[in-house]
Design an enzyme around this catalytic site. Structure first.
Site, PDB file in Angstrom:
ATOM      1  N   HIS A 195      36.924  -1.170  78.471  1.00  0.00           N
ATOM      2  CA  HIS A 195      36.388  -0.293  79.105  1.00  0.00           C
ATOM      3  C   HIS A 195      37.370   0.653  79.598  1.00  0.00           C
ATOM      4  O   HIS A 195      37.087   1.208  80.785  1.00  0.00           O
ATOM      5  CB  HIS A 195      35.776  -1.072  80.466  1.00  0.00           C
ATOM      6  CG  HIS A 195      36.783  -1.807  81.371  1.00  0.00           C
ATOM      7  ND1 HIS A 195      36.418  -3.113  81.874  1.00  0.00           N
ATOM      8  CD2 HIS A 195      37.936  -1.694  81.542  1.00  0.00           C
ATOM      9  CE1 HIS A 195      37.276  -3.779  82.376  1.00  0.00           C
ATOM     10  NE2 HIS A 195      38.422  -2.789  82.351  1.00  0.00           N
TER      11      HIS A 195
ATOM     12  N   HIS B 231      37.693  -2.295  89.816  1.00  0.00           N
ATOM     13  CA  HIS B 231      39.322  -2.242  90.079  1.00  0.00           C
ATOM     14  C   HIS B 231      39.600  -1.448  91.238  1.00  0.00           C
ATOM     15  O   HIS B 231      40.536  -0.536  91.350  1.00  0.00           O
ATOM     16  CB  HIS B 231      39.718  -1.267  88.990  1.00  0.00           C
ATOM     17  CG  HIS B 231      39.356  -1.697  87.357  1.00  0.00           C
ATOM     18  ND1 HIS B 231      38.153  -1.830  86.990  1.00  0.00           N
ATOM     19  CD2 HIS B 231      40.314  -1.935  86.482  1.00  0.00           C
ATOM     20  CE1 HIS B 231      38.402  -2.446  85.670  1.00  0.00           C
ATOM     21  NE2 HIS B 231      39.539  -2.675  85.485  1.00  0.00           N
TER      22      HIS B 231
ATOM     23  N   HIS C 299      46.112  -6.238  77.137  1.00  0.00           N
ATOM     24  CA  HIS C 299      46.840  -5.316  77.644  1.00  0.00           C
ATOM     25  C   HIS C 299      47.609  -5.442  79.091  1.00  0.00           C
ATOM     26  O   HIS C 299      47.269  -6.493  79.815  1.00  0.00           O
ATOM     27  CB  HIS C 299      46.128  -3.899  77.756  1.00  0.00           C
ATOM     28  CG  HIS C 299      44.913  -3.832  78.791  1.00  0.00           C
ATOM     29  ND1 HIS C 299      44.023  -4.967  78.625  1.00  0.00           N
ATOM     30  CD2 HIS C 299      44.654  -3.150  79.879  1.00  0.00           C
ATOM     31  CE1 HIS C 299      43.074  -4.690  79.784  1.00  0.00           C
ATOM     32  NE2 HIS C 299      43.318  -3.700  80.227  1.00  0.00           N
TER      33      HIS C 299
ATOM     34  N   GLU D  17      41.185  -9.621  81.726  1.00  0.00           N
ATOM     35  CA  GLU D  17      39.947  -9.329  81.668  1.00  0.00           C
ATOM     36  C   GLU D  17      39.064 -10.055  80.571  1.00  0.00           C
ATOM     37  O   GLU D  17      37.775  -9.847  80.690  1.00  0.00           O
ATOM     38  CB  GLU D  17      39.872  -7.722  81.390  1.00  0.00           C
ATOM     39  CG  GLU D  17      40.238  -7.156  82.670  1.00  0.00           C
ATOM     40  CD  GLU D  17      40.298  -5.417  82.502  1.00  0.00           C
ATOM     41  OE1 GLU D  17      40.521  -4.821  83.360  1.00  0.00           O
ATOM     42  OE2 GLU D  17      40.330  -4.934  81.378  1.00  0.00           O
TER      43      GLU D  17
HETATM   44  C1  DHB Z   1      43.317   1.076  80.996  1.00  0.00           C
HETATM   45  C2  DHB Z   1      42.833  -0.334  81.003  1.00  0.00           C
HETATM   46  C3  DHB Z   1      41.800  -0.690  81.841  1.00  0.00           C
HETATM   47  O1  DHB Z   1      41.389  -2.076  81.391  1.00  0.00           O
HETATM   48  C4  DHB Z   1      41.704  -0.083  82.749  1.00  0.00           C
HETATM   49  O2  DHB Z   1      40.720  -0.906  83.749  1.00  0.00           O
HETATM   50  C5  DHB Z   1      42.212   0.996  83.064  1.00  0.00           C
HETATM   51  C6  DHB Z   1      43.093   1.631  82.314  1.00  0.00           C
HETATM   52  C7  DHB Z   1      44.294   1.712  80.163  1.00  0.00           C
HETATM   53  O3  DHB Z   1      44.501   1.133  78.966  1.00  0.00           O
HETATM   54  O4  DHB Z   1      44.599   2.693  80.417  1.00  0.00           O
HETATM   55 FE    FE Z   2      40.383  -2.730  83.390  1.00  0.00          FE
END
Ligand code: DHB
Ligand code: FE
Length: 290
Positions: A12, A59, A196, A243
């Site tokens: 997302h 978030h 991530h 997530e």
């Molecule tokens: C990014 C990834 C995310 O899950 C998010 O909520 C905001 C930014 C990113 O990789 O930039």
């Molecule tokens: Fe996110």
């Protein structure tokens, strides 16, 4: 009775919204990710869901660190998005389905899930980006073909719920959906991930092997990864890779015979390993009748 037709999981990342606004879907950077949605569009055109239950994490748009429920569910007629500061267009509002929401809320509380019930709820990029990816034309007009029930899971402030608990949450929602008395076609959506980490010493961390293990487990045997504690998960998938909890809850809601029908995996999408999966669900009631 409502029928759970299947599930869609997707990352997302907010910059996807920027790519859409600037028509960059065919740019070399974005094409490998966006082309993973061609199948999703065909699948949605064939299966025509009426309702989407969206498992996601807020978030900081609707909840902040001062009051942060572990599990929350929307019971609103309409869900609005607002500017979150990413420099991307604010999404059109999405219509809710309060009757499905309240049916789920009653069933969940009876099943020992003490949900925070939100009769007003802003939805952030973790809802709007997946909807825009799945229904790109509707994202432009605001004429969404589905009504939504957002289910929010805390992946932000520890302690977080475990993978096992999120699988159970999904299963409880799946059972409740099956007992909804109207003939609705329901798709369940899980957003975020995969691995991530956005900040700290390991910013930029991605774990391709673990992502594959997770996607395989979600397809075949979700319990295979529920042994991982949240701390294991942070180590294996990165601080924001947690997530995956949203994907696990989505998978739990697929209560019938589940088949993976589509997978796309591409690095990078911003700081993440962008992934998209589609699962078909053959309801057990129909299996019994067959
Ligand atoms: C990014 C990834 C995310 O899950 C998010 O909520 C905001 C930014 C990113 O990789 O930039
Ligand atoms: Fe996110």
């Amino acid at each position: 009775m409502a029928e759970i037709i299947g599930g869609v999981a997707t990352t997302h990342v907010p910059s996807i919204g920027g790519a859409i606004a600037n028509n960059k879907q065919n740019d070399p950077y974005w094409k490998p990710f966006f082309s993973g949605f061609d199948y999703v569009h065909r699948w949605l055109a064939d299966t025509k869901p009426d309702v989407a239950v969206v498992f996601y994490n807020d978030h900081g748009l609707n909840f902040f660190l001062d009051k942060l429920p572990t599990f929350a569910i929307g019971a609103a007629k309409e869900y609005r998005n607002e500017d979150e500061g990413w420099g991307i267009p604010v999404s059109h509002s999405v219509t809710g389905h309060p009757a499905v929401s309240w049916h789920l809320i009653n069933a969940l509380v009876a099943d020992d899930f003490d949900m925070t019930v939100c009769q007003e709820m802003l939805v952030d990029h973790a809802v709007t980006i997946p909807l825009a990816l799945m229904w790109p034309t509707a994202a432009k007009t605001g004429q969404w073909p589905v009504r939504i029930v957002p289910v929010e899971i805390n992946t932000v402030q520890h302690p977080l719920p475990s993978l096992a608990r999120c699988l159970k949450l999904g299963r409880s929602i799946g059972r409740a959906l099956e007992s909804f008395p109207e003939n609705l076609r329901v798709v369940v959506i899980g957003t975020g991930g995969l691995s991530h980490q956005l900040d700290g010493e390991r910013a930029g961390f991605i774990n391709k092997d673990f992502d594959k293990q997770c996607m395989d487990a979600l397809a075949k045997e979700p319990e295979a990864i529920t042994r991982h504690s949240i701390h294991d998960l942070v180590e294996l998938a990165g601080a924001q890779g947690v997530e995956l909890l949203n994907w696990m809850a989505m998978r739990g809601a697929l209560t019938g015979a589940v088949t993976e029908v589509h997978r796309n995996y591409h690095i990078p999408v911003s700081n993440t390993a962008g992934a998209t999966m589609v699962f078909e669900n053959r309801p057990t009631a129909r299996l019994r009748a067959a």
